[in-house]
Design an enzyme around this catalytic site. Structure first.
Site, PDB file in Angstrom:
ATOM      1  N   GLY A  21       0.614  -1.076  -0.125  1.00 40.07           N
ATOM      2  CA  GLY A  21      -0.203   0.034   0.099  1.00 40.07           C
ATOM      3  C   GLY A  21       0.814   1.292   0.044  1.00 40.07           C
ATOM      4  O   GLY A  21       0.545   2.382   0.615  1.00 40.07           O
ATOM      5  N   ARG A  24       0.446   6.015  -1.989  1.00 43.49           N
ATOM      6  CA  ARG A  24      -0.044   7.237  -1.669  1.00 43.49           C
ATOM      7  C   ARG A  24      -0.352   7.197  -0.301  1.00 43.49           C
ATOM      8  O   ARG A  24      -0.285   6.348   0.489  1.00 43.49           O
ATOM      9  CB  ARG A  24      -1.411   7.757  -2.257  1.00 43.49           C
ATOM     10  N   ASN A  89       1.081  -2.132   5.358  1.00 41.74           N
ATOM     11  CA  ASN A  89       0.287  -1.257   5.187  1.00 41.74           C
ATOM     12  C   ASN A  89      -1.108  -0.977   4.382  1.00 41.74           C
ATOM     13  O   ASN A  89      -1.821   0.000   4.629  1.00 41.74           O
ATOM     14  CB  ASN A  89       1.057   0.204   4.760  1.00 41.74           C
ATOM     15  N   SER A 144      -5.648   0.775  12.398  1.00 36.13           N
ATOM     16  CA  SER A 144      -6.268   2.063  12.316  1.00 36.13           C
ATOM     17  C   SER A 144      -7.102   2.561  13.612  1.00 36.13           C
ATOM     18  O   SER A 144      -7.405   1.585  14.468  1.00 36.13           O
ATOM     19  CB  SER A 144      -7.461   1.873  11.230  1.00 36.13           C
ATOM     20  N   TYR A 157     -14.471  -2.784   8.481  1.00 35.75           N
ATOM     21  CA  TYR A 157     -13.044  -2.228   8.561  1.00 35.75           C
ATOM     22  C   TYR A 157     -12.251  -2.247   9.962  1.00 35.75           C
ATOM     23  O   TYR A 157     -11.507  -2.870  10.247  1.00 35.75           O
ATOM     24  CB  TYR A 157     -12.978  -0.803   7.784  1.00 35.75           C
TER      25      TYR A 157
END
Length: 262
Positions: A21, A24, A89, A144, A157
């Site tokens: 990942g 960006r 990531n 997260s 998520y």
């Protein structure tokens, strides 16, 4: 705003780093931080973007399937000749404004594959090479804040990231006797394209602007600003470095004081 600090030392000179990942947002910032530290870096994602650091070796692929993981990791090892640091990531979230009960079965599975099982699979494929590297090798998983306080619209998520937190702790215990360290970073509210898209969905549903929605979130951050991807990258660099050689199994919130204690 993020305050620019002194140029980083060459603490990763000669190190071989893989960042999933990495095209960006937080991933690109992590890639850049390792490049600035002198590492050879492979960044993976489904496609490159204008944010993808050009000095990295970019390999396109899909980590949400075992077949995709095997192809990516093989290509990354061929490019680097080995691996010293792995940064898991890769991840993404789709909002369901109707809440938990409106999330279809396939999206629960998609969330698990991309946000949790991708890390399990990438780590599994690279573990033999990390073991060849031996003491000093490091794995950093990017979780997260939703893993700690998942809103209903991101329940799938948050659940996947909570599983990642548990996996990281178990893996750290297993690999500690071999000198391979495993840590997890939990970002709070960070200004990234993906997070902006989620806030835009919320803004559209409430009739607010993106700026107003971001301001509401920022008001709950004790340090008074949302995170910059470089804030997370600096924490990752510390955990992956020899400066953290006695740190493993931790779950570190990088959040400006926003999240509950871990």
């Amino acid at each position: 705003m993020f305050r620019t600090v002194a140029p980083p030392p060459p603490d990763f000179a000669g190190k071989r780093v893989i960042v999933t990942g990495g095209s960006r947002g937080i991933g690109a910032a992590i890639v850049q931080r390792f490049l600035d530290g002198g590492a050879d870096v492979v960044a993976t994602a489904r496609s490159a973007t204008e944010q993808t650091p050009q000095r990295a070796t970019f390999i396109a692929g899909d980590v949400s399937t075992l077949t995709g993981v095997r192809a990516l990791t093989a290509a990354a090892l061929e490019a680097l000749g080995g691996v010293d640091v792995l940064i898991n990531n890769a991840g993404a979230a789709r909002t369901h404004l109707g809440g938990t009960s409106t999330i279809p079965d396939e999206e629960w599975l998609d969330a698990l594959n991309l946000n949790y099982l991708s890390a399990v699979r990438v780590t599994g494929e690279l573990l033999p090479t990390l073991r060849e590297t031996g003491p000093g090798a490091a794995i950093v998983n990017i979780s997260s804040g939703a893993a700690l306080t998942a809103p209903p619209l991101l329940a799938h998520y948050g659940a996947a990231k909570a599983a990642l937190n548990a996996y990281g702790k178990a893996l750290a215990t297993e690999l500690a006797p071999e000198g391979i360290r495993v840590t997890t970073v939990v970002p709070g509210t960070v200004l990234t394209p993906g997070a902006d898209a989620i806030r835009q969905d919320i803004a559209d549903a409430t009739g607010a602007s993106l700026a107003e929605t971001t301001a509401d979130v920022t008001a709950a951050i004790p340090l008074g600003r949302p995170g910059d991807p470089r804030d997370v990258a600096e924490a990752v660099a510390y955990l992956a470095s020899d400066r953290a050689q006695w740190v493993t199994g931790v779950t570190l919130a990088v959040d400006g004081g926003q999240l509950p204690g871990i």
